[in-house]
Design an enzyme around this catalytic site. Structure first.
Site, short mmCIF file in Angstrom:
data_model
loop_
_atom_site.label_atom_id
_atom_site.label_comp_id
_atom_site.label_asym_id
_atom_site.label_seq_id
_atom_site.Cartn_x
_atom_site.Cartn_y
_atom_site.Cartn_z
N TYR B 91 0.81 -1.22 0.00
CA TYR B 91 0.00 0.00 0.00
C TYR B 91 0.85 1.28 0.00
CZ TYR B 91 -3.49 -3.50 1.19
OH TYR B 91 -4.30 -4.62 1.17
N ASP B 150 0.16 -11.38 7.51
CA ASP B 150 1.15 -12.23 6.84
C ASP B 150 2.58 -11.73 7.03
OD1 ASP B 150 -0.47 -14.34 5.86
OD2 ASP B 150 -1.32 -12.93 4.44
N HIS B 387 3.92 -5.65 -6.23
CA HIS B 387 2.57 -6.15 -5.94
C HIS B 387 1.72 -5.04 -5.36
CE1 HIS B 387 4.18 -6.30 -1.92
NE2 HIS B 387 3.08 -6.81 -1.40
N TYR B 468 -11.62 -1.71 1.23
CA TYR B 468 -11.44 -1.41 2.66
C TYR B 468 -10.11 -0.75 2.96
CZ TYR B 468 -8.01 -5.00 4.06
OH TYR B 468 -6.85 -5.73 4.23
N ARG B 469 -9.23 -0.71 1.97
CA ARG B 469 -7.85 -0.28 2.23
C ARG B 469 -7.20 -0.12 0.86
NH1 ARG B 469 -3.98 -4.53 5.46
NH2 ARG B 469 -2.32 -3.14 6.12
#
Lengths: 112, 524
Positions: B91, B150, B387, B468-469
């Site tokens: 993010y 994770d 990613h 959500y994010r």
């Protein structure tokens, strides 16, 4: 993070761990174990697996490499490399990085 | 390339600001020039190198230092971008939305202030990682389990504040936070909930205190800087039994989710279980080139070969049972009988797994709160390393699950990527997290990814699905989809922002919330 002092212990297990120091109070092996080993410390770490694929079995485990120079290690740690993100100096300090680089470059032949 | 300046500031003013910061925290903890490189987004998306670049980074060691920094930032109008540990890598990592910001890196504030075994909680600072807290609990021999995301190197505080999830029964991390200490933009320190009462001993036991419950205001926001947070920890259960159920067809997701809903609502499924797609699981331990040399997504024949080779399904349900054996035996019988109605479903416990490394053996650690970095393996699927997560929320219905899966996987594959998704099971909803793995060194691929992501957001929003994010590159875009009643929610966020941070120095642009002087023309 290095635990330096337990300031106080109450019935509820109150524990204070102090912040890291800019000085390297860890050995290179200890820095490697703390910051690198989850990906590079065993044969099935994500970093080891990728190095095995891209550079061969002999180059897979960082601690066994004979061709890592301190400058290269310091650059990759600070800038990242493909899937490996960089490590910021507030956490992995310059002093820690120096001893880490020396540890990983220990098998570099003299003069290289 | 010289480091960018924030809007309205010149190099001389920023040099003065950094000098003031040095006097507060010491020169060795102010990072500028080449040292800012490690605060860039490591998995960059835009091709414009000027985007999301910090001017400098500073690393205070205490709440008091944060207070002083905030006061200086207000006086000089220096934008601060706060990160707990800066490991939010799918993010944006530690990179700011607004170029020229100074990253306020809280990783030195890494004190574990209290771990309470009797009540099951910890009080920690933002720099404490899951690895740190797990190690401490093990060293102390406490009968407590963490819940971990994770990547184990992330911040316990930061992950909860960003609404991260884990995989034990305590998987809703923000739901498990209790009590905060927050530095406001004017330098004032606030303690929320019961922490507002001097001498109170329930700060980490009861969330709400008296009056409005405000903790949520400081999650995914830029209204304050959280410097301490309570997090509930799970008592070590009397027994633990992880399991894997595989399903052979993509369309099975519809029936799987229909079965999941009543089991989860009734606590038969106890943990934040996950339904993981084939390629996501395969990518942990293998690469695409081992199976398919071509461009574009793997064809169905290759997918079937992977299923055989790795003994996994097109969907893989990873769950766990917690408690005394008679309890877990009873729960398992219901779970097994429920999923056995799906043709081709296979059931495994760890001792049934023959391959190493193996998805269940790995997830068995995660579902008992052992922090790891194993999931970083999937970044190597196509060798490019980048990613990003696309994460719409879905009701727990088979109809929504198959609809979202078809929408997302179809677009992902059209754009040449493999679908790597999971549906994380909440009580009444699924976080449908699709990880798009791309070659971050390839400008064309980044452009393709960017086009894909925009399309996914628009199409999801058109069907009423919201994320959500998100990555810093898409915060404005996602905020723009939560636009009911002419952006009423965003307007309220902006009103709060203006009241609490009138000079707009705290994390401008976080979650699409901009200070007044930078707001013009941004709302879509």
């Amino acid at each position: 993070m290095k635990r330096i002092a337990r300031i106080s212990i109450l019935a509820s297990a109150l524990v204070v761990l102090t912040t890291s120091s800019p000085a390297a109070d860890l050995t290179g092996k200890e820095v490697f174990d703390h910051y690198c080993s989850y990906c590079h410390g065993s044969s099935d770490g994500a970093g080891t697996m990728q190095l095995r694929r891209t550079r061969g079995k002999d180059q897979a485990l960082l601690a066994e490499r004979t061709n890592l120079s301190p400058d290269y290690i310091e650059y990759v740690v600070r800038h990242g490399l493909k899937s490996m993100p960089p490590f910021a100096p507030a956490d992995l300090t310059d002093a820690k990085l120096k001893v880490l680089a020396a540890f990983l470059a220990k098998k570099l032949p003299p003069g290289d | 390339m010289s480091e960018p300046l924030p809007p309205g500031m010149n190099a001389h003013q920023m040099a003065d600001a950094l000098e003031r910061f040095r006097k507060v925290i010491g020169g060795e903890w102010v990072f500028s020039g080449e040292k800012v490189a490690s605060y860039h987004d490591p998995y960059t998306i835009p091709n414009d190198p000027e985007r999301y670049r910090a001017h400098a980074a500073i690393a205070p060691a205490s709440t008091e230092q944060v207070q002083q920094i905030v006061k200086i930032a207000n006086e000089l109008r220096v934008p601060l971008w706060t990160v707990s540990r800066g490991k939010n890598f799918a993010y944006g990592g530690a990179a700011p939305v607004l170029s020229g910001s100074v990253v306020l890196d809280l990783s030195r504030m890494n004190r574990i202030l209290e771990v309470n075994e009797k009540f099951g909680y910890a009080l920690v600072e933002p720099g404490v990682s899951y690895f740190d807290l797990y190690k401490h609990i093990q060293e102390q021999g406490l009968k407590l389990w963490l819940d971990v995301p994770d990547p184990g190197w992330g911040s316990v505080v930061g992950n909860a504040l960003d609404h991260g999830v884990g995989y034990t029964p305590y998987g809703d991390h923000f739901g498990m936070q209790c009590g905060m200490e927050v530095v406001l933009a004017d330098g004032q320190v606030v303690r929320t909930g019961m922490g507002a009462m001097p001498g109170n001993n329930t700060w980490q036991l009861f969330k709400y205190g008296f009056g409005p419950y405000v903790d949520g205001m400081f999650s995914q926001s830029n209204f304050g800087i959280v410097t301490k947070m309570g997090i509930w920890l799970m008592p070590e259960p009397a027994g633990y039994r992880p399991y894997l159920i595989t399903f052979p067809r993509e369309e099975d997701i519809e029936q799987v989710v229909e079965i999941v809903r009543p089991l989860k609502l009734n606590n038969v499924i106890q943990n934040a279980a996950t339904i993981r797609s084939l390629v996501l699981d395969a990518a942990l331990f293998t690469t695409k080139s081992q199976y398919y040399p071509g461009a574009g997504p793997i064809p169905p024949s290759v997918a079937k070969q992977i299923m055989v080779d790795q003994d996994i399904g097109m969907w893989n349900f990873c769950g766990a049972l917690y408690g005394p054996k008679p309890v877990t035996d009873a729960l398992w019988s219901v779970i097994r009988d429920s999923f056995a109605t799906i043709p081709g479903a296979k059931f495994y416990f760890p001792e049934d797994r023959q391959h190493r490394p193996d998805i269940l053996i790995h997830r068995a650690d995660t579902m008992k709160g052992i922090p790891k970095l194993t999931e970083f393996g999937f970044l190597n699927w196509n060798g490019g390393g980048g990613h990003v997560g696309f994460s719409p929320v879905s009701p727990t219905t088979g109809q929504d699950a198959i609809k979202q899966f078809k929408m997302v996987s179809g677009r992902v594959r059209e754009h040449g990527f493999d679908y790597m998704g999971l549906m994380a099971v909440g009580f009444r909803e699924l976080h449908h997290v699709t990880v798009i793995v791309y070659d971050q060194t390839n400008a064309q691929e980044r452009q393709k990814l960017n086009e894909l992501f925009g399309l996914l957001v628009r199409e999801a929003a058109a069907e009423g699905y919201g994320e959500y994010r998100t990555h810093i590159h898409y915060m404005d875009t996602i905020a723009g989809t939560y636009n009911w009643n002419d952006h009423a929610l965003l307007k309220m966020h902006e009103a709060i922002k203006d009241a609490l941070d009138p000079n707009g120095v705290l994390s401008p642009g976080k979650s699409g919330i901009w200070p007044k002087h930078l707001r013009q023309g941004r709302k879509s």
